[in-house]
Enzyme design. Structure first.
Site, PDB file in Angstrom:
ATOM      1  N   GLU A   1      42.214  55.622  37.995  1.00 32.80           N
ATOM      2  CA  GLU A   1      41.153  56.123  36.916  1.00 32.80           C
ATOM      3  C   GLU A   1      40.801  54.568  36.610  1.00 32.80           C
ATOM      4  O   GLU A   1      41.046  53.828  35.905  1.00 32.80           O
ATOM      5  CB  GLU A   1      42.017  56.491  35.746  1.00 32.80           C
TER       6      GLU A   1
ATOM      7  N   GLY B   1      42.206  51.073  35.313  1.00 36.83           N
ATOM      8  CA  GLY B   1      41.674  49.684  35.095  1.00 36.83           C
ATOM      9  C   GLY B   1      40.343  49.464  35.897  1.00 36.83           C
ATOM     10  O   GLY B   1      39.669  50.515  35.813  1.00 36.83           O
ATOM     11  N   SER B   2      40.081  48.203  36.016  1.00 37.52           N
ATOM     12  CA  SER B   2      38.651  47.917  36.829  1.00 37.52           C
ATOM     13  C   SER B   2      38.824  48.515  38.261  1.00 37.52           C
ATOM     14  O   SER B   2      39.626  48.627  38.941  1.00 37.52           O
ATOM     15  CB  SER B   2      38.665  46.552  36.893  1.00 37.52           C
ATOM     16  N   THR B   3      37.264  48.763  38.656  1.00 38.96           N
ATOM     17  CA  THR B   3      37.254  49.449  39.965  1.00 38.96           C
ATOM     18  C   THR B   3      37.858  48.246  40.945  1.00 38.96           C
ATOM     19  O   THR B   3      38.266  48.565  42.043  1.00 38.96           O
ATOM     20  CB  THR B   3      35.855  49.751  40.029  1.00 38.96           C
ATOM     21  N   GLU B   4      37.613  46.977  40.621  1.00 40.52           N
ATOM     22  CA  GLU B   4      37.793  46.056  41.571  1.00 40.52           C
ATOM     23  C   GLU B   4      39.457  46.080  41.901  1.00 40.52           C
ATOM     24  O   GLU B   4      39.815  45.982  42.919  1.00 40.52           O
ATOM     25  CB  GLU B   4      37.434  44.591  40.924  1.00 40.52           C
TER      26      GLU B   4
ATOM     27  N   CYS C   1      36.684  53.378  28.902  1.00 36.01           N
ATOM     28  CA  CYS C   1      36.014  53.529  30.375  1.00 36.01           C
ATOM     29  C   CYS C   1      34.992  54.597  30.467  1.00 36.01           C
ATOM     30  O   CYS C   1      34.137  54.392  31.185  1.00 36.01           O
ATOM     31  CB  CYS C   1      37.294  53.793  31.223  1.00 36.01           C
TER      32      CYS C   1
ATOM     33  N   GLY D   1      41.408  48.439  41.379  1.00 34.12           N
ATOM     34  CA  GLY D   1      41.513  49.760  42.010  1.00 34.12           C
ATOM     35  C   GLY D   1      41.231  49.964  43.422  1.00 34.12           C
ATOM     36  O   GLY D   1      42.164  50.217  44.294  1.00 34.12           O
TER      37      GLY D   1
ATOM     38  N   LYS E   1      53.802  49.089  33.911  1.00 30.42           N
ATOM     39  CA  LYS E   1      53.537  47.765  33.640  1.00 30.42           C
ATOM     40  C   LYS E   1      52.447  47.742  32.448  1.00 30.42           C
ATOM     41  O   LYS E   1      51.200  48.203  32.832  1.00 30.42           O
ATOM     42  CB  LYS E   1      53.007  46.896  34.612  1.00 30.42           C
TER      43      LYS E   1
ATOM     44  N   GLU F   1      29.397  47.774  34.306  1.00 35.43           N
ATOM     45  CA  GLU F   1      30.325  47.990  33.128  1.00 35.43           C
ATOM     46  C   GLU F   1      30.523  47.003  32.261  1.00 35.43           C
ATOM     47  O   GLU F   1      31.105  45.983  32.549  1.00 35.43           O
ATOM     48  CB  GLU F   1      31.674  48.581  33.725  1.00 35.43           C
TER      49      GLU F   1
HETATM   50  P1  NAI Z   1      42.269  44.976  35.326  1.00 35.89           P
HETATM   51  O1  NAI Z   1      41.745  46.015  36.079  1.00 35.89           O
HETATM   52  O2  NAI Z   1      42.359  43.582  35.846  1.00 35.89           O
HETATM   53  O3  NAI Z   1      43.564  45.197  34.441  1.00 35.89           O
HETATM   54  C1  NAI Z   1      44.191  46.590  34.409  1.00 35.89           C
HETATM   55  C2  NAI Z   1      45.748  46.420  34.779  1.00 35.89           C
HETATM   56  O4  NAI Z   1      45.921  46.124  36.107  1.00 35.89           O
HETATM   57  C3  NAI Z   1      46.370  45.366  33.907  1.00 35.89           C
HETATM   58  O5  NAI Z   1      47.548  45.906  33.462  1.00 35.89           O
HETATM   59  C4  NAI Z   1      46.514  44.229  34.897  1.00 35.89           C
HETATM   60  O6  NAI Z   1      47.542  43.531  34.634  1.00 35.89           O
HETATM   61  C5  NAI Z   1      46.841  45.251  36.165  1.00 35.89           C
HETATM   62  N1  NAI Z   1      46.307  44.277  37.386  1.00 35.89           N
HETATM   63  C6  NAI Z   1      45.433  43.283  37.484  1.00 35.89           C
HETATM   64  N2  NAI Z   1      45.597  42.961  38.916  1.00 35.89           N
HETATM   65  C7  NAI Z   1      46.071  43.559  39.717  1.00 35.89           C
HETATM   66  C8  NAI Z   1      46.596  43.799  40.889  1.00 35.89           C
HETATM   67  N3  NAI Z   1      46.275  43.051  41.896  1.00 35.89           N
HETATM   68  N4  NAI Z   1      47.504  44.759  41.107  1.00 35.89           N
HETATM   69  C9  NAI Z   1      48.206  45.431  40.154  1.00 35.89           C
HETATM   70  N5  NAI Z   1      47.624  45.331  39.003  1.00 35.89           N
HETATM   71  C10 NAI Z   1      47.074  44.628  38.655  1.00 35.89           C
HETATM   72  O7  NAI Z   1      41.212  44.797  34.095  1.00 35.89           O
HETATM   73  P2  NAI Z   1      40.953  43.518  33.147  1.00 35.89           P
HETATM   74  O8  NAI Z   1      40.855  42.289  33.714  1.00 35.89           O
HETATM   75  O9  NAI Z   1      41.883  43.739  32.215  1.00 35.89           O
HETATM   76  O10 NAI Z   1      39.482  43.785  32.734  1.00 35.89           O
HETATM   77  C11 NAI Z   1      38.464  43.447  33.505  1.00 35.89           C
HETATM   78  C12 NAI Z   1      37.352  44.445  33.307  1.00 35.89           C
HETATM   79  O11 NAI Z   1      37.576  45.849  34.076  1.00 35.89           O
HETATM   80  C13 NAI Z   1      36.810  44.811  32.085  1.00 35.89           C
HETATM   81  O12 NAI Z   1      35.869  43.895  31.721  1.00 35.89           O
HETATM   82  C14 NAI Z   1      36.256  46.336  32.457  1.00 35.89           C
HETATM   83  O13 NAI Z   1      35.022  46.079  32.662  1.00 35.89           O
HETATM   84  C15 NAI Z   1      37.307  46.697  33.178  1.00 35.89           C
HETATM   85  N6  NAI Z   1      38.200  47.718  32.824  1.00 35.89           N
HETATM   86  C16 NAI Z   1      38.082  48.985  32.903  1.00 35.89           C
HETATM   87  C17 NAI Z   1      39.094  49.793  32.315  1.00 35.89           C
HETATM   88  C18 NAI Z   1      38.924  51.139  32.476  1.00 35.89           C
HETATM   89  O14 NAI Z   1      39.905  51.889  31.842  1.00 35.89           O
HETATM   90  N7  NAI Z   1      38.422  51.858  33.377  1.00 35.89           N
HETATM   91  C19 NAI Z   1      40.206  49.057  31.557  1.00 35.89           C
HETATM   92  C20 NAI Z   1      40.232  47.743  31.664  1.00 35.89           C
HETATM   93  C21 NAI Z   1      39.307  47.053  32.100  1.00 35.89           C
END
Ligand code: NAI
Length: 790
Positions: free
Chosen positions: A265, A243-246, A299, A248, A191, A396
């Site tokens: 990650e 993605g985000s720690t939250e 990240c 994760g 996804k 972050e």
């Molecule tokens: P996110 O963690 O919400 O999104 C990452 C992925 O997870 C997307 O594909 C999203 O659709 C999916 N996702 C969201 N909620 C989910 C759930 N409950 N279950 C399964 N999948 C889910 O990150 P977002 O909202 O795009 O960005 C928010 C903050 O997160 C950013 O401002 C940044 O600080 C951080 N972030 C960190 C990343 C990293 O590589 N460490 C990458 C993206 C964002």
């Protein structure tokens, strides 16, 4: 006309736009909207949502919001394809991966432009960094597909993998997930992020183009709800998330007790440490790459500049001068350094965080110069006078914002570097090689770049310590995440009495010292009375009391964790040293075989021969891990030219170990010894029904020169003690062999600090439970990149 002389003086240069004609034509051909890619074909578009080009604020595509049913169809397709895909020879799978790599290269222009249109990143980056690395990843893993049978004997694929990726490196994250999964014989449902799904859909077309068997790769677009449906689908065997720690953390909770393998990650707040003896001009260029690459939406971005106080002002002045030359604008302009922020919501987040920092007293300096009138842009920003407790030092930001702090001594630099809940990456700048490696060793991060930053390669693992997640992507260590080690037979075994890990019958005796033979707890190298002051009866199979054991509680676990944390010098001891202690333990156990066998017989009712065999296996195992203590080496990865990339196996630190209820000695030994051989200090909860073999072990530890606090043993109700261990922030990893409910409780509780867990169901055939997989799980890999040459 401008004279050449003037151009050389101002160094102004005009636009150099990359043509987007091809990408626009591709988008126009899909103007009706994209469906999902399931079982080798695109579904008709469902409920559509808009995808924007953040640099212009214009809609460029419409894609489908994946429903639970779409996810289920994709998972079913992946399941159906798994059997034949995993049965292919490694060489056959390699051919598909090579084909994917070649076709990616053939389409690299389209993919790069599409990525820049969709994400806002400068074309220079998508063209020169993202897409070449994508191809490299598929080539590298094509090679692995051929080698797995030899290099990972007996391993099998995990199965159907659900993969969820973010928007910052859309195609690269896809490659990091799909290439190793396919090489190892898994099938996938991926996804992409809702902001940036387009290159994944273009990749789906490449899968069709090369004729990849239907169902091996499935792509379902949508937002977090679609991701959550994938996480919750019962037929998925593994979730890989970036993605985000939250999120994760939410995924850790949602997968608790399901048996799904998980790699995370997550976020970072990586330090960029500059010592006074560094080459300052190089360090300034390093900062440009660290925090303004991809607008800081990385990240592992070096978002905390830690600079020696004596050179701080000089460094800031150089940085400001350099920032003035950065060009911000249309991502498709080849001479642009800083492109667009991915979406208005992310831009708002950056603004909000910087304003909050400013309110706290930090000094904000933004690169001058106009920003494009349209689109999501934020200028490169340097924030000084940031306190370590400031929101800008902790959160972050995921934007082009550098928070700077100073330090006076190397120790202070390391303390500041580690003053974060994250641990993804770090960059260390110094011309002193001794200092560089010392600091690299002390920083808690999965990747450390010496005199360099933001380097990636398919041959090197990438992933975090602490709340940056667990698991690696890339290299041998990343591939292991997509394989299952050969399992020791799960025994049908004699039924294990009573509910597993519950205390055996008999009310606890009121006073821990009322019977001479009460086994106390073992904490910090000393026998300790349980905090409860109580003990419980240990029964033989006939229900006769064979001894008493201390009834440990939360407080005892906390004391034990504290003692283990104090034993951190064990991890820094030479491996030879640890090997000696383990040999000594093995010898001492051997010399007391009869006594240990008798104790086993008394507790479990095992016959003399069976009990002796268990002790003999335990002795062999102790010699085995003693032998391995100084042989489970790291590696030097073959990454980029003129770089040495050292993959070091580091211990987790403090590990919690919950032993199985059956096999009281060999279960204990099989789990504890690999953990300590690798340099961890452990808090062990032994078999609740038969704890006395573990408590007899105290005397072996005392006589084997094991330093105090390396092994701590807390007897009592396993479920309650295990939960406390899993919740404790001072515990870095937990292993547990117990019933599913216990695994679930541990995995859910582990989400608090995102500690790594390894949970397995009993009973197992402990005679076969040893090997490298234990050592791999007792360590985490730190990759240290060092350049060489002038
Ligand atoms: P996110 O963690 O919400 O999104 C990452 C992925 O997870 C997307 O594909 C999203 O659709 C999916 N996702 C969201 N909620 C989910 C759930 N409950 N279950 C399964 N999948 C889910 O990150 P977002 O909202 O795009 O960005 C928010 C903050 O997160 C950013 O401002 C940044 O600080 C951080 N972030 C960190 C990343 C990293 O590589 N460490 C990458 C993206 C964002």
């Amino acid at each position: 006309m401008t004279a050449v002389r003037d151009i050389l003086r101002t160094m102004d240069y005009g636009l150099a736009p990359e043509s987007d004609e091809h990408a626009r034509a591709w988008l126009a051909a899909h103007s009706a909207g994209f469906g999902h890619f399931i079982a080798g074909a695109f579904t008709p578009p469902g409920q559509l949502f808009d995808v924007f080009n953040p640099a212009r604020g214009e809609r460029i595509a419409r894609v489908s919001q994946g429903t639970e049913a779409d996810v289920a169809a994709a998972v079913a397709a992946a399941r159906k394809a798994l059997k034949s895909w995993s049965a292919l020879s490694g060489d056959a799978r390699a051919r598909w991966l090579y084909a994917l790599a070649r076709h990616i290269q053939k389409r690299e222009r389209l993919l790069a432009v599409l990525e820049s249109l969709d994400n806002g990143k400068p074309i220079r980056e998508s063209r020169d960094v993202d897409v070449p690395l994508v191809a490299r990843h598929f080539y590298h893993h094509a090679g692995w597909a051929s080698l797995i049978a030899d290099e990972f004997p007996g391993h099998r694929p995990v199965g159907v993998c659900g993969q969820i990726i973010p928007w910052n490196f859309p195609l690269l994250m896809l490659a990091w997930k799909i290439a190793p999964a396919l090489a190892a014989g898994n099938t996938v449902v991926l996804k992409p992020a809702e902001f940036t799904p387009l290159t994944a859909l273009a990749f789906a077309e490449i899968c069709v183009e090369v004729g990849l068997p239907p169902g091996v790769v499935n792509i379902v677009t949508g937002d977090g709800a679609t991701g959550a449906a994938l996480v919750e689908n019962d037929d998925v065997d593994k979730i890989a998330f970036t993605g985000s720690t939250e999120v994760g953390r939410a995924i850790r909770q949602a997968t608790a007790g399901t048996g799904k393998k998980l790699s995370l990650e997550l976020g970072g707040k990586s330090p960029f440490v500059v010592f006074e003896d560094s080459d300052l001009d190089s360090a300034v260029e390093g900062v440009v790459d660290a925090i303004w690459f991809n607008q800081g939406q990385v990240c592992c971005a070096g978002s905390r500049l830690l600079v020696a106080e004596s050179i701080a002002e000089r460094m800031y002045a150089k940085l400001r001068a350099r920032m003035e030359t950065l060009r911000i604008g249309d991502p498709l302009d080849k001479s642009i350094d800083v492109g667009a922020i991915v979406a208005p919501v992310q831009l708002e987040r950056i603004k909000r965080l910087v304003e909050a920092g400013e309110r706290e007293g930090a000094k904000v300096w933004r690169a001058p110069g106009p920003l494009p009138e349209r689109g999501c842009f934020y200028p490169p920003t340097l924030v000084t006078e940031v306190e370590p407790a400031s929101i800008l030092a902790r959160e972050e930001i995921f934007g082009p914002v550098l928070a700077a702090m100073t330090f006076r001594t190397p120790d202070e630099a390391v303390a500041l570097a580690n003053n974060t809940r994250y641990g993804l990456a770090a960059s260390v700048w110094t011309e002193n090689v001794n200092r560089a490696f010392e600091v690299a060793a002390k920083i808690k991060a999965g990747v450390v770049w010496i005199n360099s930053t933001n380097l990636f390669d398919a041959a090197s693992g990438f992933g975090g310590y602490r709340e940056s997640g667990f698991g690696r992507e890339g290299g041998r260590e990343g591939l292991a995440e997509y394989l299952e080690a050969p399992a020791a037979a799960t025994k049908s075994a004699k039924a294990v009495k009573a509910p597993l890990n519950a205390l055996p019958g008999g009310a606890p005796a009121p006073d821990g010292d009322s019977i001479d033979r009460t086994a106390k707890l073992y904490i910090g190298g000393k026998q300790a009375r349980p905090d409860s002051g109580s003990c419980y009866s240990v029964l033989d199979p006939e229900g006769k009391v064979v001894g008493l054991a201390g009834l440990g509680n939360r407080k005892d676990i906390r004391n034990a964790v504290e003692a283990a944390a104090k034993a951190s010098s064990w991890g820094a001891a030479t491996a030879h040293n640890r090997a000696q202690v383990l040999y000594y333990l093995a010898e001492n156990l051997e010399s007391r075989s009869e006594e240990f066998a008798a104790r086993l017989g008394a507790q479990t009712g095992a016959g003399a021969r069976e009990a002796r065999a268990e002790v003999e296996t335990a002795v062999r195992r102790a010699f085995y891990y003693a032998g391995f203590a100084d042989k489970y080496d790291g590696a030097v990865h073959a990454t980029k030219t003129r770089f040495v990339t050292l993959a070091m196996n580091e211990p987790w630190g403090v590990m919690g170990i919950v032993c199985p209820d059956e096999a009281p000695l060999i279960g204990f030994v099989s789990l504890v010894l690999p953990a300590i051989a690798m340099g961890n200090a452990v808090v062990v909860v032994p078999s609740a029904s038969h704890p006395l073999s573990a408590t007899d072990f105290y005397s072996l530890l005392d006589t084997s020169d094991a330093p105090a606090g390396v092994v701590n043993i807390v007897t009592g109700e396993a479920a309650a003690l295990a939960k406390t261990l899993a919740e404790h922030d001072g515990v870095d990893a937990v292993w547990c062999v117990g019933p599913r409910e216990l695994s679930k409780a541990i995995e859910a509780a582990s989400a608090a600090n995102l500690k790594a867990t390894w949970t397995r169901l009993p009973p197992r055939d402990w005679a076969d439970e040893q090997g490298r997989d234990y050592l791999r799980r007792a360590t985490q890999v730190k990759n240290i990149w060092t350049p060489y040459g002038e």
